[in-house]
Design an enzyme around this catalytic site. Structure first.
Site, mmCIF file in Angstrom:
data_model
loop_
_atom_site.group_PDB
_atom_site.id
_atom_site.type_symbol
_atom_site.label_atom_id
_atom_site.label_comp_id
_atom_site.label_asym_id
_atom_site.label_seq_id
_atom_site.Cartn_x
_atom_site.Cartn_y
_atom_site.Cartn_z
ATOM 1 C CG ASP A 285 -2.181 0.904 0.912
ATOM 2 O OD1 ASP A 285 -2.124 1.709 -0.032
ATOM 3 O OD2 ASP A 285 -3.175 0.825 1.651
HETATM 4 C C1 NOJ Z 1 -3.897 4.124 0.123
HETATM 5 C C2 NOJ Z 1 -5.098 3.235 0.215
HETATM 6 O O1 NOJ Z 1 -5.090 2.522 1.432
HETATM 7 C C3 NOJ Z 1 -5.205 2.252 -0.933
HETATM 8 O O2 NOJ Z 1 -6.422 1.575 -0.849
HETATM 9 C C4 NOJ Z 1 -5.053 2.946 -2.246
HETATM 10 O O3 NOJ Z 1 -5.190 2.039 -3.300
HETATM 11 C C5 NOJ Z 1 -3.699 3.634 -2.274
HETATM 12 N N1 NOJ Z 1 -3.648 4.620 -1.219
HETATM 13 C C6 NOJ Z 1 -3.405 4.304 -3.617
HETATM 14 O O4 NOJ Z 1 -4.195 5.404 -3.785
#
Ligand code: NOJ
Length: 756
Positions: A285
């Site tokens: 993530d």
């Molecule tokens: C953080 C989020 O937790 C995740 O779900 C997302 O895909 C990413 N940012 C990218 O934007």
């Protein structure tokens, strides 16, 4: 020869030499053998879109470094670059300037639509319509794919039991069975049958794992759950996504039982890539590799890189740790070349499957972008699923549907005419002010006289055009008077209240789940002068609605329904569409009940019937019921259905065989309607304690007034399996209870025995 031309020719030659007859694995192997260590590590590096790629090249700082990485083949993927021109421009750098010309894969949070916005995923789940959900994902993919996107960070398949957590809007609710089917439907929708089609994209199930179990519903918080809950509740939707052929998985921010998920080799290497044989790649993530340091798990960035790779993370989203640290770690023998090769092979494989090596600009067609964006096919699909997502919570004296003629209707509330809030959170590419408001939807029904007052104003803490911090007013009641006098002079009031679109979503945890701002006060004041009222709710999570549920005659749960929101709501209010949605999450009576879910355990002190045991020493609260206000699976219709008792084809089931459970359902109301018939099973005693009941099947039937149909469910041994006390996925012989009903509160049951 100019070095750029030389490298372009070289890369074309190399790509050409990747024989078309080879299998994808052979092509990956051939390419890998040509790559330097740095180029390999580059594939594992993902950057956020860092400048306007159709503008001038950055000439300094971090952006310059990132640009150089791109041009030197040290970036495998970009996220948040979108639109044909932008994507093309950045792909060109990778393909034409880097030595091997390996195309980039473009990731994006395509959560519920691209430009045209579908209902939030929680709402779509309330439709229990897997075909419509698959179509929603497929059409979102199509609209995004023609804008250059070839990879979505969706579906979010986190099971969630706590409405305080703002991200419940992104998932499929609290149930692992429904969540698994929805996960598979979304994967099939995004990825289609042919990943190399210009209209399909790779999907990413997230967040692996247990992110939805953040303590106290506070986003990014610690998770501590045992193997029993992990395997029986959290992991099934991920397994379903893998079985559906998902190409990528995103890991999660949280730590799980003391190990941050991003570095958890049990989750990523043993379970996902091992037992489940997942052959796609795992992306971290955002910055979650760097966060291993903040977790207090890695001592520095370098060790974070080591732990993430050993833990099984293949691609680093925006930490810049892999690109800077993996090579030194390799030299020091802390990680192996095999581990790097394995990650790179997985990434390249997906790129081959997407067709990017044959045509890096496959997803960049200006003509398709123009034709497909906002096309009628997509708009109609959003309207269809928006109607199916609405849940009728209450309808006393059949106040709904609204009469079509000669009525004075007063539309009141801060969200009634808003054209941005219904788009909800996570709709990065959509333009503000593009949703059909409830006001606009109702205006299409011309037979009545419609008037409107906001009552409570919205406040925006950000400059014009940005809506991420809009709140519902807590200081200014000047709109009350106008709304109250309007309410006094109409036949019926339609109140539109709830959360502003950005009040749920990532980072939007709440400790209070009542209607935000002055809305509750407005509701009560209006009710005092006109109690002939319908409450339309727009929200991204379960809210506490005790007062409304007791007083307001009709309540419609309309979530954040996307672009077609107002049309869908108006068609349901006027009875052109008979609502059939069912709640995918329990609605609590009080925040103190959270986490709250229907498939809980019995405990050693369940009390009589789980409620009202009449003494002190049973599992309950002194000041609140145990039960939710509205249960999982609950939802009404403009008609009524009557269920017969259950019939089982046999009271015994032999190993590896099946039995059938059926009920007859009759439409005893006056209009045609759809009912989602739900099958629940219970294993009343087993080698681990089991839930009081679990959803194990559902079917949607449509019945004319007076019509009856028999609905049957096949129950086989697979449906009885669970992760037991000996870490085995197994059905244990013994008694099972079968329930079939209209929601999870169903009591009527029959039993059968699974024989040894
Ligand atoms: C953080 C989020 O937790 C995740 O779900 C997302 O895909 C990413 N940012 C990218 O934007």
């Amino acid at each position: 020869m100019d070095h750029k031309i030389f490298f372009t020719l070289l890369s074309l030659l190399i790509n050409f030499s990747i024989n078309a007859q080879q299998t994808v694995d052979e092509k990956v192997k051939a390419l890998l053998s040509k790559m330097t260590i740095q180029e390999k590590i580059g594939q594992m590096n993902q950057y956020n879109g860092f400048w306007n790629f159709t503008g001038p090249t950055p000439d300094g700082g971090d952006q310059k470094v990132k640009y150089n990485h791109l041009a030197n083949g040290l970036v495998g993927s970009m996220l948040n670059v979108r639109g044909v021109e932008e994507v093309k421009a950045v792909q060109k750098i990778a393909v034409e300037e880097s030595r091997l010309g390996i195309p980039l894969i473009f990731g994006f949070d395509l959560i519920h639509g691209y430009k045209t916005v579908f209902p939030i995923p929680l709402a779509e789940t309330a439709s229990w319509d897997l075909e419509a959900i698959q179509r929603s994902a497929a059409l979102s993919a199509k609209e995004a794919a023609v804008a250059g996107i070839n990879w979505t960070f969706a579906p979010m398949v986190d099971i969630t039991r706590d409405a305080r957590w703002g991200r419940v809007m992104e998932g499929a609710g609290e149930d692992p069975y429904l969540g698994s089917l929805v996960a598979a439907a979304r994967v099939h929708g995004f990825q289609g049958k042919d990943l190399a089609s210009p209209y399909t994209i790779a999907a990413s199930a997230k967040h692996f794992a247990a992110y939805g179990f953040a303590e106290s519903g506070r986003d990014y918080n610690t998770v501590d759950i045992g193997l029993n809950t992990l395997h029986n509740v959290v992991l099934p939707p991920f397994k379903a996504a893998v079985d559906a052929g998902i190409k990528t998985i995103m890991n999660s921010f949280n730590d799980l039982n003391g190990i941050p998920a991003t570095a958890d080799s049990y989750l990523q290497r043993d379970v996902l890539k091992g037992v489940w044989n997942f052959d796609g790649f795992i992306v971290s993530d955002w910055g979650s590799i760097r966060e291993l340091v903040d977790h207090g798990y890695a001592k520095d960035r370098k060790q974070a890189g080591e732990m993430a790779l050993l833990g099984g993370s293949d691609m680093d989203m925006e930490s810049s740790i892999y690109i800077n640290e993996l090579e030194p770690l390799l030299r020091e023998g802390k990680i192996s070349l095999d581990q790097i090769d394995d990650a790179v092979k997985r990434i390249l494989k997906v790129k081959f499957e997407l067709g990017l090596f044959e045509n890096p600009y496959l997803y960049c067609d200006k003509v398709s972008e123009k034709q497909i964006t906002g096309s009628e096919e997509i708009v109609q699909a959003t309207l269809d699923i928006a109607k199916k997502s609405i849940v009728l919570l209450k309808n006393e004296n059949n106040i709904l549907p609204l009469k079509k003629q000669a009525q004075k209707i007063g539309l009141i509330g801060p969200l009634a005419s808003d054209k941005t809030s219904p788009l909800g959170n996570w709709r990065i590419a959509a333009d503000n002010n593009t949703a059909i408001s409830v006001l606009e939807g109702l205006q299409k029904f011309k037979g009545n006289e419609l008037s409107h007052a906001q009552g409570v104003k919205l406040i925006n803490k950000l400059p014009e055009g940005f809506h991420e911090e809009v709140e519902i007013n807590t200081t200014d009641k000047t709109g009350f008077e106008e709304a109250i006098s309007l309410a006094k002079n109409v036949d019926i009031v339609v109140m539109v209240l709830g959360e502003y679109g950005f009040q749920s979503g990532e980072g939007r945890s709440r400790t209070k789940l009542n209607l935000p701002g002055f809305q509750q006060e407005l509701l009560e004041k209006i009710y005092e002068v006109n109690s002939n009222m319908v409450l339309v709710l727009m929200n991204g999570r379960p809210l506490i609605l005790n007062w409304a549920s007791e007083n307001v005659p009709a309540i419609l749960e309309a979530w954040h329904l996307g672009t077609q929101s107002g049309n869908a709501i108006a068609q349901v209010l006027y009875g052109e569409y008979n609502p059939s949605g069912k709640l995918p999450m329990s609605f609590p009576r009080s925040v103190g009940q959270l986490p709250l879910y229907y498939n809980h355990k019995s405990t050693g002190r369940p009390g009589a019937d789980g409620e009202d045991a009449g003494s002190v020493f049973w599992s309950h609260y002194g000041d609140e019921k145990n039960s939710p206000l509205y249960a999982f699976g609950y939802g009404l219709s403009y008609t009524k259905f009557e269920y017969s008792t259950i019939k089982l084809s046999s009271s015994e089931m032999k190993k590896n065989s099946s039995i059938t459970a059926s009920v007859k359902i009759k439409n005893i109301g006056k209009v045609k309607g759809k009912e989602i018939v739900q099958l629940y099973l219970q294993d009343p005693y087993a080698s681990t304690t089991r839930p009081i009941k679990e959803l194990k099947g559902f079917k949607t039937i449509e019945l004319n007034a007076g019509e009856a149909k028999t609905v049957s469910f096949k129950i086989d041994e697979d449906l009885l399996k669970f992760y037991n006390a000996h870490q085995k996925w197994i059905a244990e012989p013994g008694i099972f209870n079968v329930f079939i009903g209209t929601n999870s509160l169903v009591k009527d049951k029959k039993s059968f025995e699974l024989l040894r």
